[in-house]
Design a protein around this motif. Structure first.
Motif, PDB file in Angstrom:
ATOM      1  N   VAL A  35       0.760  -1.196  -0.062  1.00 19.02           N
ATOM      2  CA  VAL A  35       0.197   0.026   0.034  1.00 19.02           C
ATOM      3  C   VAL A  35       0.905   1.370   0.104  1.00 19.02           C
ATOM      4  CG1 VAL A  35      -1.762  -1.052   1.279  1.00 19.02           C
ATOM      5  CG2 VAL A  35      -0.092   0.185   2.550  1.00 19.02           C
ATOM      6  N   ASP A  36       0.222   2.460  -0.214  1.00 19.35           N
ATOM      7  CA  ASP A  36       0.953   3.613  -0.325  1.00 19.35           C
ATOM      8  C   ASP A  36       1.485   4.198   1.324  1.00 19.35           C
ATOM      9  OD1 ASP A  36       1.636   6.385  -0.399  1.00 19.35           O
ATOM     10  OD2 ASP A  36       0.082   6.897  -2.119  1.00 19.35           O
ATOM     11  N   GLU A  37       2.821   4.062   1.183  1.00 20.52           N
ATOM     12  CA  GLU A  37       3.064   3.988   2.829  1.00 20.52           C
ATOM     13  C   GLU A  37       3.197   5.754   3.046  1.00 20.52           C
ATOM     14  OE1 GLU A  37       7.456   4.383   4.805  1.00 20.52           O
ATOM     15  OE2 GLU A  37       7.008   2.461   3.747  1.00 20.52           O
ATOM     16  N   LEU A  38       3.225   6.626   2.135  1.00 20.01           N
ATOM     17  CA  LEU A  38       2.907   8.127   2.452  1.00 20.01           C
ATOM     18  C   LEU A  38       1.606   8.268   2.967  1.00 20.01           C
ATOM     19  CD1 LEU A  38       5.236   9.793   0.116  1.00 20.01           C
ATOM     20  CD2 LEU A  38       5.615   9.531   2.290  1.00 20.01           C
ATOM     21  N   LYS A  39       0.465   7.613   2.195  1.00 20.69           N
ATOM     22  CA  LYS A  39      -0.673   7.810   2.683  1.00 20.69           C
ATOM     23  C   LYS A  39      -0.975   7.299   3.827  1.00 20.69           C
ATOM     24  CE  LYS A  39      -3.588   9.516   0.335  1.00 20.69           C
ATOM     25  NZ  LYS A  39      -4.096  10.910   0.181  1.00 20.69           N
ATOM     26  N   ILE A  40      -0.447   6.234   4.200  1.00 22.45           N
ATOM     27  CA  ILE A  40      -0.610   5.489   5.485  1.00 22.45           C
ATOM     28  C   ILE A  40      -0.321   6.574   6.533  1.00 22.45           C
ATOM     29  CG2 ILE A  40       0.125   4.066   7.376  1.00 22.45           C
ATOM     30  CD1 ILE A  40      -0.325   1.703   5.319  1.00 22.45           C
ATOM     31  N   VAL A  41       0.723   7.238   6.447  1.00 22.20           N
ATOM     32  CA  VAL A  41       1.391   8.098   7.271  1.00 22.20           C
ATOM     33  C   VAL A  41       0.419   9.304   7.507  1.00 22.20           C
ATOM     34  CG1 VAL A  41       3.153   9.891   7.672  1.00 22.20           C
ATOM     35  CG2 VAL A  41       3.845   7.727   6.789  1.00 22.20           C
ATOM     36  N   GLN A  42      -0.211   9.829   6.410  1.00 21.17           N
ATOM     37  CA  GLN A  42      -1.236  10.981   6.409  1.00 21.17           C
ATOM     38  C   GLN A  42      -2.397  10.333   7.276  1.00 21.17           C
ATOM     39  OE1 GLN A  42      -3.063  12.050   2.726  1.00 21.17           O
ATOM     40  NE2 GLN A  42      -5.068  11.997   3.953  1.00 21.17           N
ATOM     41  N   TYR A  43      -2.852   9.076   6.910  1.00 26.38           N
ATOM     42  CA  TYR A  43      -3.988   8.826   7.651  1.00 26.38           C
ATOM     43  C   TYR A  43      -3.785   8.356   9.234  1.00 26.38           C
ATOM     44  CZ  TYR A  43      -5.808   7.135   2.900  1.00 26.38           C
ATOM     45  OH  TYR A  43      -6.255   7.320   1.715  1.00 26.38           O
ATOM     46  N   LEU A  44      -2.808   8.102   9.507  1.00 23.37           N
ATOM     47  CA  LEU A  44      -2.106   7.999  10.842  1.00 23.37           C
ATOM     48  C   LEU A  44      -2.281   9.485  11.618  1.00 23.37           C
ATOM     49  CD1 LEU A  44       0.801   5.604  10.801  1.00 23.37           C
ATOM     50  CD2 LEU A  44      -1.506   4.968  11.730  1.00 23.37           C
ATOM     51  N   LEU A  45      -1.850  10.344  10.966  1.00 17.92           N
ATOM     52  CA  LEU A  45      -1.529  11.626  11.497  1.00 17.92           C
ATOM     53  C   LEU A  45      -3.184  12.380  11.643  1.00 17.92           C
ATOM     54  CD1 LEU A  45       1.542  13.261   9.630  1.00 17.92           C
ATOM     55  CD2 LEU A  45       1.199  12.667  12.102  1.00 17.92           C
ATOM     56  N   ASP A  46      -3.811  11.965  10.488  1.00 22.64           N
ATOM     57  CA  ASP A  46      -5.239  12.546  10.593  1.00 22.64           C
ATOM     58  C   ASP A  46      -6.071  12.125  11.810  1.00 22.64           C
ATOM     59  OD1 ASP A  46      -5.279  13.613   7.950  1.00 22.64           O
ATOM     60  OD2 ASP A  46      -6.010  12.088   6.837  1.00 22.64           O
ATOM     61  N   ILE A  47      -5.849  10.588  12.129  1.00 22.51           N
ATOM     62  CA  ILE A  47      -6.734   9.988  13.041  1.00 22.51           C
ATOM     63  C   ILE A  47      -6.195  10.588  14.624  1.00 22.51           C
ATOM     64  CG2 ILE A  47      -6.922   7.710  14.544  1.00 22.51           C
ATOM     65  CD1 ILE A  47      -6.407   6.463  11.510  1.00 22.51           C
ATOM     66  N   VAL A  48      -4.795  10.888  14.714  1.00 18.39           N
ATOM     67  CA  VAL A  48      -4.362  11.239  15.922  1.00 18.39           C
ATOM     68  C   VAL A  48      -4.778  12.776  16.132  1.00 18.39           C
ATOM     69  CG1 VAL A  48      -2.169  12.050  17.081  1.00 18.39           C
ATOM     70  CG2 VAL A  48      -2.214   9.821  15.913  1.00 18.39           C
ATOM     71  N   ASP A  49      -4.680  13.573  15.052  1.00 18.66           N
ATOM     72  CA  ASP A  49      -5.258  15.204  14.851  1.00 18.66           C
ATOM     73  C   ASP A  49      -6.506  14.999  15.288  1.00 18.66           C
ATOM     74  OD1 ASP A  49      -2.583  16.058  14.377  1.00 18.66           O
ATOM     75  OD2 ASP A  49      -3.085  16.417  12.171  1.00 18.66           O
ATOM     76  N   PHE A  50      -7.530  14.322  14.934  1.00 16.14           N
ATOM     77  CA  PHE A  50      -9.007  14.474  14.882  1.00 16.14           C
ATOM     78  C   PHE A  50      -9.311  13.873  16.357  1.00 16.14           C
ATOM     79  CE2 PHE A  50      -9.793  13.768  10.229  1.00 16.14           C
ATOM     80  CZ  PHE A  50      -9.112  14.803   9.771  1.00 16.14           C
ATOM     81  N   PHE A  51      -8.713  12.761  16.804  1.00 15.62           N
ATOM     82  CA  PHE A  51      -9.070  12.730  18.468  1.00 15.62           C
ATOM     83  C   PHE A  51      -8.326  12.991  19.563  1.00 15.62           C
ATOM     84  CE2 PHE A  51     -10.709   9.251  15.570  1.00 15.62           C
ATOM     85  CZ  PHE A  51     -11.952   9.121  16.286  1.00 15.62           C
ATOM     86  N   GLU A  52      -7.249  13.599  19.329  1.00 11.60           N
ATOM     87  CA  GLU A  52      -6.334  14.233  20.612  1.00 11.60           C
ATOM     88  C   GLU A  52      -6.425  15.517  20.623  1.00 11.60           C
ATOM     89  OE1 GLU A  52      -2.342  12.931  20.862  1.00 11.60           O
ATOM     90  OE2 GLU A  52      -3.047  10.604  21.088  1.00 11.60           O
ATOM     91  N   GLY A  53      -8.219  15.770  20.976  1.00 10.35           N
ATOM     92  CA  GLY A  53      -8.180  17.140  21.344  1.00 10.35           C
ATOM     93  C   GLY A  53      -9.714  17.181  21.970  1.00 10.35           C
ATOM     94  N   PRO A  54     -10.833  17.751  21.593  1.00 12.62           N
ATOM     95  CA  PRO A  54     -11.929  17.852  22.617  1.00 12.62           C
ATOM     96  C   PRO A  54     -12.525  16.722  22.925  1.00 12.62           C
ATOM     97  CG  PRO A  54     -12.057  19.419  20.650  1.00 12.62           C
ATOM     98  CD  PRO A  54     -10.637  18.418  20.350  1.00 12.62           C
ATOM     99  N   ILE A  55     -12.148  15.427  22.077  1.00 18.15           N
ATOM    100  CA  ILE A  55     -12.547  14.121  22.455  1.00 18.15           C
ATOM    101  C   ILE A  55     -11.719  13.447  23.582  1.00 18.15           C
ATOM    102  CG2 ILE A  55     -13.279  11.790  21.354  1.00 18.15           C
ATOM    103  CD1 ILE A  55     -14.177  13.166  19.057  1.00 18.15           C
ATOM    104  N   ASN A  56     -10.508  13.282  23.100  1.00 18.94           N
ATOM    105  CA  ASN A  56      -9.833  12.274  23.950  1.00 18.94           C
ATOM    106  C   ASN A  56      -9.228  13.307  25.291  1.00 18.94           C
ATOM    107  OD1 ASN A  56     -10.463  10.075  22.616  1.00 18.94           O
ATOM    108  ND2 ASN A  56      -8.466   9.807  21.923  1.00 18.94           N
ATOM    109  N   PHE A  57      -9.474  14.550  25.221  1.00 22.19           N
ATOM    110  CA  PHE A  57      -8.914  15.244  26.233  1.00 22.19           C
ATOM    111  C   PHE A  57     -10.274  16.112  26.847  1.00 22.19           C
ATOM    112  CE2 PHE A  57      -4.814  14.652  24.279  1.00 22.19           C
ATOM    113  CZ  PHE A  57      -4.021  13.999  25.370  1.00 22.19           C
TER     114      PHE A  57
END
Length: 230
Positions: free
Chosen positions: A91-113
């Protein structure tokens, strides 16, 4: 090295819970890679600059040690272990990096904190305010579009699928399950592909290998009084 030493070449340094190391731990379990979960604070402090270590190149947990190789940050660790577990193959390794960063960015804010802010802040994040669309809907809609189905890249799971499931596990443990009990609303329901990914990862036999660890540290769980302000 003897066979036992080789079997325990991987060490995951993290607190006594899954937390930000959850995706790494679940990928290791999925691939049948032997590892040690080291949560003794003295051992963590020896490899984490944030806890006083003045040697090495890893700052905060999670830290993955594979022989003499050490790496930190949840996204870097997930990519490294994902490669080791065959969950980045083809699979596209750079897209995996993007998806991983998306997930962390979206959850480690008003939800998980959520515990850091009043419930009204979470409500605006989830529902929007003054006629403006909710940030949450934009973020989850983006994740939904990125998932090919049934997993991010099709028929086989990748590192991003494990990260997504782990972040939702934490979010539900910290605040979302309690919110659902109060409101009766399933905030994930509008995102069916996301739900399929999470259900599929949770259905894996390996997901149930680690049953003694909580999804995250207890201090991040909001108190019952939190929901009174929602």
């Amino acid at each position: 090295l003897g066979l036992c030493a080789l079997k325990m070449a991987v060490t995951v340094y993290y607190h006594d819970c899954l937390g930000r190391a959850g995706a790494v731990i679940r990928m290791l379990d999925y691939a049948g890679i032997a590892y040690e979960h080291e949560h003794d604070f003295t051992k963590l402090a020896a490899v984490c600059g944030s806890f006083g270590a003045n040697e090495g190149t890893t700052f905060a947990p999670p830290v993955v040690a594979d022989g003499d190789y050490y790496i930190s940050q949840s996204v870097s660790c997930a990519l490294y272990v994902g490669k080791k577990a065959g969950l980045v193959d083809g699979v596209d390794e750079l897209k995996i990096v993007q998806y991983l960063l998306d997930i962390v960015d979206f959850f480690e804010g008003p939800i998980n904190f959520a515990y850091k802010s009043p419930a009204a802040t979470l409500k605006v994040h989830l529902q929007g305010d003054d006629g403006k669309p909710a940030r949450f809907a934009s973020e989850m809609g983006h994740i939904e579009r990125c998932i090919a189905g049934p997993y991010y890249f099709g028929e086989k799971p990748c590192a991003a699928d494990f990260m997504l499931c782990n972040m939702i596990d934490m979010a539900e443990y910290y605040v979302i399950n309690g919110l659902k009990d109060k409101t009766g609303v399933d905030i994930w329901a509008p995102y069916p592909k996301l739900c399929v990914v999470v259900s599929a990862i949770r259905a894996l036999p390996s997901y149930h290998k680690t049953t003694s660890l909580k999804p995250g540290p207890a201090y991040l769980v909001v108190p019952a009084s939190f929901y009174e302000g929602y």
